[in-house]
Design an enzyme around this catalytic site. Structure first.
Site, PDB file in Angstrom:
ATOM      1  CG  ASN A 154      -8.167  -1.834   0.174  1.00  0.00           C
ATOM      2  OD1 ASN A 154      -7.366  -2.744  -0.336  1.00  0.00           O
ATOM      3  ND2 ASN A 154      -8.324  -1.740   1.658  1.00  0.00           N
ATOM      4  CD  GLU A 155     -10.833  -5.469   2.290  1.00  0.00           C
ATOM      5  OE1 GLU A 155     -10.706  -6.495   2.540  1.00  0.00           O
ATOM      6  OE2 GLU A 155     -10.831  -4.629   3.479  1.00  0.00           O
ATOM      7  CD  GLU A 208      -5.663  -4.644   9.489  1.00  0.00           C
ATOM      8  OE1 GLU A 208      -6.812  -4.525   9.216  1.00  0.00           O
ATOM      9  OE2 GLU A 208      -4.627  -4.762   9.068  1.00  0.00           O
ATOM     10  CE1 TYR A 217      -4.273  -1.823   0.680  1.00  0.00           C
ATOM     11  CE2 TYR A 217      -3.028  -2.817   2.467  1.00  0.00           C
ATOM     12  CZ  TYR A 217      -4.270  -2.501   1.532  1.00  0.00           C
ATOM     13  OH  TYR A 217      -5.206  -3.413   1.950  1.00  0.00           O
ATOM     14  CE1 TYR A 238      -3.032  -8.746   9.390  1.00  0.00           C
ATOM     15  CE2 TYR A 238      -2.787 -10.864   8.378  1.00  0.00           C
ATOM     16  CZ  TYR A 238      -3.693  -9.537   8.602  1.00  0.00           C
ATOM     17  OH  TYR A 238      -4.662  -9.773   8.000  1.00  0.00           O
ATOM     18  CD  GLU A 277      -6.290  -7.299   1.915  1.00  0.00           C
ATOM     19  OE1 GLU A 277      -6.758  -7.823   2.892  1.00  0.00           O
ATOM     20  OE2 GLU A 277      -6.320  -6.074   1.486  1.00  0.00           O
TER      21      GLU A 277
END
Length: 612
Positions: free
Chosen positions: A155-156, A97, A51, A301, A233
């Site tokens: 994005n989404e 996030e 990103y 993560y 993803e």
């Protein structure tokens, strides 16, 4: 070279299966970019995805930052040198996030602002940003001799809205400014989101973390037209929030099954995250599902590559899978990294926040009513509101009409209460005294004409879902004292940025541990800064990582040689903060801790591993 999308991805008319991993350059110190990218290639991946967070590069309107950790072009160049293809997801919204999903907080200073839709002022800000960002990326496109093969639109978006005109504006603007590589969108393949988030001319891709066979079959009939299937993803892990009982971990056997199915069947995949890294500074995001859950400083993560760059069992398992189906290189890692425990380090000096407001903030600003953090010209950190009651007035109760995210109230310099999110009230409102489940009531100041201080912390703006518009921080409406709106405030912005911290260190009122005394230093409830000095000795050409164990400390944030490595909070699950080796110097090093709860030990421990 020509990259195109037909039934498969093709590079110069030869099929290309994209096997990618996500690395966020903004969550890794730049000295470690090459190491992380080499390990991505060594696992068998041919592509890196990242990103680009808008708020990281334009923290103030019209002021752009592209050096150091923000040098995205250098990150791309290193990937190219290693022969890796690149997927760019360039904002305006990234989720990730990350603080407000990458949207810059200064947008919220505009009262009518509506992001992520065809609101003209928002689109004008996006275009202004793209006119600076995109020219930097254009030379790295595959058809310009570089390695960028795909760029994502939004994005989404299917989870958020259905404004096709907004999506088309983004695509048209990118094309107008010179983007020539193919576009993709990414959404979960469930419900309405997958179709709602699509845009004509962009390949839809899916985001999911398990049961890949089923998810690809769900995606395929929803594709605008036939094309290659890609999981943009593949969630091989998950993120952590402060207050979780344990660290989030995936089931490796399931990860292996899904990853192998995807590779074996020729589908395309991007592991999110291959390497998570760290939410340095105040840039962590939050989620809100009934309550606020700020993300931890660690963005490990449970990824194949750990927060500190170590190859995990998941890394080795994925590498073995890839070796079954393609040639996997043996890469010589060029960055020498060690881990070291420097042991116990005691603090030597402390400085109270209230005693140093003038050094850090000057006289502050005056306002009839409280201003939000954004109205006061601030993005992240803390903000202090100060007021004085009338000479004959005693505060019997105090109510916030709206306050976010966490507030500490002091009366004449003595802490009265701390409240967080729903403790303030279910919708961010609150009354003092607060009635907790055990029925405890907080005592009021008994003196008339008290000075009241309200220290409010922005714990990280929500980065996903439909509370994006509800992210103004600080005290954002009237404060009621004894049932009436109280007017007349001083406001001290506390971003705790480089300028403010340098002023504190150079001109602040510091007391040595001998001056303060052990009892006062550990029991005072007022926010304070603490200095630690330690010597580091390591081999030339080798970086030595270490980890700060904050056991015995309450809540706050930490600087290492002036670099903000992030927040700590004794509620866990994270128990240490990662200190990358490039932040350390030969000889003397300085650690500075800001602690707000009055919970302090005489020392910290520098250990050689992460603790959860």
């Amino acid at each position: 070279m020509i990259f195109k999308i037909e039934d498969k991805f093709y590079l110069d008319d030869k099929p290309l299966q994209i096997i990618s991993g996500a690395i966020h350059y903004f969550r890794v110190v730049p000295e470690y970019w090459r190491d992380r990218l080499e390990k991505l290639k060594n696992m068998g991946c041919n592509t890196v995805e990242t990103y680009i967070p808008w708020n990281f590069h334009e923290p103030k309107k019209g002021e752009f930052l592209w050096d150091g950790q923000r040098d995205v072009c250098r990150f791309i160049e290193i990937a190219q040198e290693l022969g890796l293809y690149v997927i760019i997801r360039p904002a305006p919204f990234i989720c990730a996030e990350w603080e407000w999903g990458g949207l810059p907080a200064w947008l919220l200073a505009e009262p009518e602002m509506r992001p992520r839709c065809s609101y003209e002022p928002f689109m004008k800000h996006v275009r202004d940003y793209y006119e600076v960002l995109l020219p930097k990326l254009l030379p790295y496109q595959i058809d310009h001799g570089g390695k960028i093969i795909l760029m994502q639109i939004e994005n989404e978006y299917g989870y958020y809205g259905d404004d096709k005109a907004y999506m088309k504006f983004l695509a048209d603007t990118m094309r107008e400014l010179g983007v020539t590589v193919p576009f993709v969108t990414s959404d979960g393949p469930w419900g309405a989101a997958f179709k709602t988030g699509q845009l004509e001319g962009a390949l839809p891709t899916g985001n999911f973390g398990s049961n890949c066979e089923k998810q690809f079959k769900v995606m395929e009939p929803q594709m605008a037209k036939k094309g290659p299937l890609m999981c943009m993803e593949f969630w091989a892990g998950w993120f952590d929030a402060w207050g979780n009982k344990i660290k989030m971990r995936s089931v490796l056997s399931m990860n292996k099954k899904d990853y192998e199915y995807t590779i074996k069947n020729g589908h395309n995949i991007n592991i999110y995250m291959f390497h998570g890294g760290t939410n340095f500074g105040f840039m962590n995001g939050s989620n809100y599902y009934g309550k606020l859950t700020p993300d931890t400083t660690s963005y490990d993560y449970d990824a194949p590559l750990s927060e500190d760059g170590r190859m995990t069992k998941k890394y080795q398992a994925f590498r073995e899978i890839l070796k079954k189906y393609r040639a996997v290189p043996e890469v010589d890692f060029s960055t020498k990294i060690e881990r070291r425990a420097y042991g116990e380090v005691c603090w030597t000096e402390s400085a109270g926040l209230f005693e140093n407001l003038d050094v850090m903030c000057g006289t502050g600003s005056k306002s009839v009513y409280p201003l939000s953090m954004e109205q006061a010209g601030q993005n992240t950190g803390y903000i202090l509101y100060r007021t004085k009651l009338g000479e004959s007035e005693i505060a019997k109760n105090v109510m916030f009409k709206k306050c976010a995210d966490r507030v500490q109230i002091f009366a004449d310099g003595t802490k009265v209460v701390t409240a967080f999110d729903t403790e303030i009230c279910s919708e961010g409102h609150g009354v003092w005294p607060f009635n907790y489940k055990e029925g405890k009531e907080w005592k009021f100041p008994t003196e008339a004409g008290a000075q009241l201080d309200f220290l409010v912390e922005n714990l990280g703006r929500v980065n996903f879902g439909h509370r994006l518009m509800d992210q103004r921080k600080g005290i954002t409406d009237d404060v009621l004292v004894n049932g009436h709106s109280h007017f007349g405030w001083e406001i001290f912005t506390l971003p705790l940025d480089e300028k403010q911290m340098s002023a504190l260190c150079e001109k602040g009122e510091w007391k040595t541990v001998c001056d303060v005394g052990a009892t006062d230093s550990t029991t005072s409830a007022n926010p304070a800064f603490f200095k630690f000095d330690f010597d580091a000795d390591f081999e030339e050409g080798t970086y030595t990582d270490t980890y700060l164990d904050f056991k015995g400390w309450g809540k706050g944030c930490v600087w290492v040689n002036g670099f903000n490595i992030g927040r700590f909070w004794d509620k866990g699950p994270q128990k240490t903060l990662y200190i990358p080796g490039p932040l350390l110097k030969h000889g003397k090093n300085e650690i500075l801790i800001f602690e707000t709860e009055g919970k302090r030990a005489a020392s910290i421990q520098l250990v050689d591993r992460m603790k959860w």
